[in-house]
Enzyme design. Structure first.
Site, mmCIF file in Angstrom:
data_model
loop_
_atom_site.group_PDB
_atom_site.id
_atom_site.type_symbol
_atom_site.label_atom_id
_atom_site.label_comp_id
_atom_site.label_asym_id
_atom_site.label_seq_id
_atom_site.Cartn_x
_atom_site.Cartn_y
_atom_site.Cartn_z
ATOM 1 N N HIS A 136 8.940 4.076 25.092
ATOM 2 C CA HIS A 136 9.919 3.124 25.633
ATOM 3 C C HIS A 136 10.695 3.714 26.814
ATOM 4 O O HIS A 136 11.803 3.286 27.113
ATOM 5 C CB HIS A 136 10.889 2.655 24.542
ATOM 6 C CG HIS A 136 10.236 1.743 23.535
ATOM 7 N ND1 HIS A 136 10.733 1.520 22.268
ATOM 8 C CD2 HIS A 136 9.095 1.003 23.614
ATOM 9 C CE1 HIS A 136 9.937 0.674 21.619
ATOM 10 N NE2 HIS A 136 8.936 0.353 22.409
ATOM 11 N N CYS B 82 23.191 3.655 44.115
ATOM 12 C CA CYS B 82 22.496 4.642 44.945
ATOM 13 C C CYS B 82 23.220 4.732 46.297
ATOM 14 O O CYS B 82 23.996 3.841 46.651
ATOM 15 C CB CYS B 82 21.080 4.101 45.136
ATOM 16 S SG CYS B 82 20.036 5.025 46.241
ATOM 17 N N GLY C 138 11.157 7.640 10.736
ATOM 18 C CA GLY C 138 12.400 6.987 11.145
ATOM 19 C C GLY C 138 12.233 5.797 12.056
ATOM 20 O O GLY C 138 13.026 5.601 12.970
ATOM 21 N N SER D 299 11.602 1.455 11.971
ATOM 22 C CA SER D 299 11.511 0.250 11.136
ATOM 23 C C SER D 299 10.138 -0.388 11.290
ATOM 24 O O SER D 299 9.781 -1.288 10.528
ATOM 25 C CB SER D 299 12.609 -0.750 11.518
ATOM 26 O OG SER D 299 12.498 -1.081 12.890
ATOM 27 N N GLU E 101 14.284 4.249 3.937
ATOM 28 C CA GLU E 101 14.025 3.042 3.156
ATOM 29 C C GLU E 101 12.634 2.485 3.459
ATOM 30 O O GLU E 101 12.007 2.875 4.458
ATOM 31 C CB GLU E 101 15.086 1.974 3.417
ATOM 32 C CG GLU E 101 15.563 1.893 4.831
ATOM 33 C CD GLU E 101 16.809 1.029 4.968
ATOM 34 O OE1 GLU E 101 16.677 -0.063 5.546
ATOM 35 O OE2 GLU E 101 17.890 1.457 4.501
HETATM 36 P P1 OAD Z 1 15.295 0.874 14.085
HETATM 37 O O1 OAD Z 1 16.762 0.959 14.258
HETATM 38 O O2 OAD Z 1 14.669 -0.469 14.084
HETATM 39 O O3 OAD Z 1 14.867 1.572 12.722
HETATM 40 C C1 OAD Z 1 15.365 2.833 12.349
HETATM 41 C C2 OAD Z 1 14.656 3.269 11.079
HETATM 42 O O4 OAD Z 1 15.091 4.579 10.762
HETATM 43 C C3 OAD Z 1 14.945 2.392 9.858
HETATM 44 O O5 OAD Z 1 13.718 2.092 9.197
HETATM 45 C C4 OAD Z 1 15.830 3.270 8.969
HETATM 46 O O6 OAD Z 1 15.590 3.069 7.581
HETATM 47 C C5 OAD Z 1 15.378 4.651 9.373
HETATM 48 N N1 OAD Z 1 16.398 5.718 9.230
HETATM 49 C C6 OAD Z 1 17.720 5.663 9.478
HETATM 50 N N2 OAD Z 1 18.302 6.858 9.304
HETATM 51 C C7 OAD Z 1 17.306 7.725 8.943
HETATM 52 C C8 OAD Z 1 17.242 9.114 8.643
HETATM 53 N N3 OAD Z 1 18.335 9.891 8.671
HETATM 54 N N4 OAD Z 1 16.049 9.645 8.316
HETATM 55 C C9 OAD Z 1 14.912 8.867 8.273
HETATM 56 N N5 OAD Z 1 14.918 7.555 8.562
HETATM 57 C C10 OAD Z 1 16.088 6.982 8.897
HETATM 58 O O7 OAD Z 1 14.653 1.838 15.199
HETATM 59 P P2 OAD Z 1 13.192 1.815 15.828
HETATM 60 O O8 OAD Z 1 12.164 1.530 14.813
HETATM 61 O O9 OAD Z 1 13.065 3.073 16.618
HETATM 62 O O10 OAD Z 1 13.389 -0.698 21.647
HETATM 63 O O11 OAD Z 1 13.309 0.600 16.819
HETATM 64 C C11 OAD Z 1 12.260 0.331 17.666
HETATM 65 C C12 OAD Z 1 12.760 -0.195 18.970
HETATM 66 O O12 OAD Z 1 13.646 -1.281 18.769
HETATM 67 C C13 OAD Z 1 13.591 0.771 19.783
HETATM 68 O O13 OAD Z 1 12.830 1.719 20.511
HETATM 69 C C14 OAD Z 1 14.324 -0.135 20.713
HETATM 70 C C15 OAD Z 1 14.783 -1.136 19.671
HETATM 71 O O14 OAD Z 1 15.168 -2.365 20.077
HETATM 72 C C16 OAD Z 1 13.713 -0.879 22.922
HETATM 73 O O15 OAD Z 1 14.816 -0.607 23.347
HETATM 74 C C17 OAD Z 1 12.604 -1.418 23.779
#
Ligand code: OAD
Length: 253
Positions: free
Chosen positions: A122, A151, A190, A192, A218
């Site tokens: 991303h 800029c 980590g 979702s 989770e």
């Molecule tokens: P999310 O915020 O959707 O998910 C975070 C995940 O991390 C969840 O499943 C939590 O259960 C888990 N989690 C939280 N704390 C944790 C810990 N200490 N150890 C292990 N797991 C933990 O984040 P992403 O999946 O990265 O996109 O989201 C994907 C994309 O959605 C991001 O890159 C961003 C966002 O909108 C863009 O900006 C294009």
């Protein structure tokens, strides 16, 4: 021995027998570094409308998007340091076990921890690009005293990250798909696993015969379906346990 410890041992054993390992990481891996996730309790999208992360909103009102979303993100990224999860993945690379990290994060913490082959799926917050002349400015030199940052040519700077509504850079997408289809283990840490096309990478790996090991606090849509097994816990603790087990296995007898 607890259940989690025994799964960490299983993961270490699987990793010790593997030839090609890739990690797919998401916001959860940086939570222990002080950067909140996007979704769920305490997540960014609880306080800020995700519409602010859409490229159309940025084009219509860049000042507002810098004020509401990007300024806060810059503060968090500037302060964050790698945690044991990032360090553990870097250690797996040093041990010759992990080859590549595909990350959805823009915080640069994998590289700071020492991982050398990181696909920033991303994009990244490390650099900003002028929307008029294309000049680039490192994040450390970006002046936010007046928003939006500009800029020398007067054009507006945007971070080199992927907004909603934008395409994943094709070289990142193609290389990630290739690596996912060739690995024998994918660690999914980590995330979702609901944002596409990143969430497709474990599916590609699974369909090509890889073992998919999920590490998350989770369950996700991958749990019990695509994931071969899931280790529930904080990424920092789980990955440290796996690395410790692996070092025991790899230690010369
Ligand atoms: P999310 O915020 O959707 O998910 C975070 C995940 O991390 C969840 O499943 C939590 O259960 C888990 N989690 C939280 N704390 C944790 C810990 N200490 N150890 C292990 N797991 C933990 O984040 P992403 O999946 O990265 O996109 O989201 C994907 C994309 O959605 C991001 O890159 C961003 C966002 O909108 C863009 O900006 C294009």
């Amino acid at each position: 021995m607890t259940f989690v410890e025994s799964l960490a041992e299983k993961a270490a054993l699987d990793l010790s027998r593997s030839k090609s390992v890739v990690a797919l990481t998401g916001a959860g891996i940086s939570v222990e570094s002080g950067i909140p996730p996007f979704r769920g309790k305490g997540g960014v999208w609880e306080k800020i409308d995700p519409a602010y992360a859409h490229i159309d909103t940025f084009h219509n009102d860049p000042e507002k998007v810098w004020e509401v979303l990007l300024k806060g993100l810059k503060d968090l990224v500037d302060r964050a340091r790698p945690n044991p999860a990032h360090e553990g993945l870097a250690r797996l690379e040093t041990l010759g076990v992990l080859q590549t990290v595909i990350t959805q994060n823009v915080d640069g913490l994998h590289q700071m921890a020492g991982s050398t082959d990181v696909i920033e799926f991303h994009g990244s917050f490390a650099w900003h690009k002028c929307m008029d002349c294309g000049s680039r400015c490192p994040n450390s030199e970006l002046d936010l005293n007046r928003l939006p940052p500009r800029c020398r040519c007067g054009g507006i700077f945007r971070p080199e990250l992927v907004f909603f509504g934008e395409m994943i850079p094709s070289h990142h997408l193609m290389r990630s798909e290739q690596i996912a289809s060739e690995c024998d283990i994918m660690l999914v840490v980590g995330t979702s696993a609901i944002v596409q096309p990143a969430a497709l990478m474990p599916v590609i790996a699974k369909n090509a015969g890889a073992t998919v090991i999920e590490i998350n606090k989770e369950p996700t849509p991958l749990t019990g379906t695509i994931s071969s097994y899931s280790i529930m816990g904080k990424a920092g603790e789980v990955i440290s346990d796996i690395v410790a087990e692996l070092e025991l296995i790899m230690k010369p007898q």
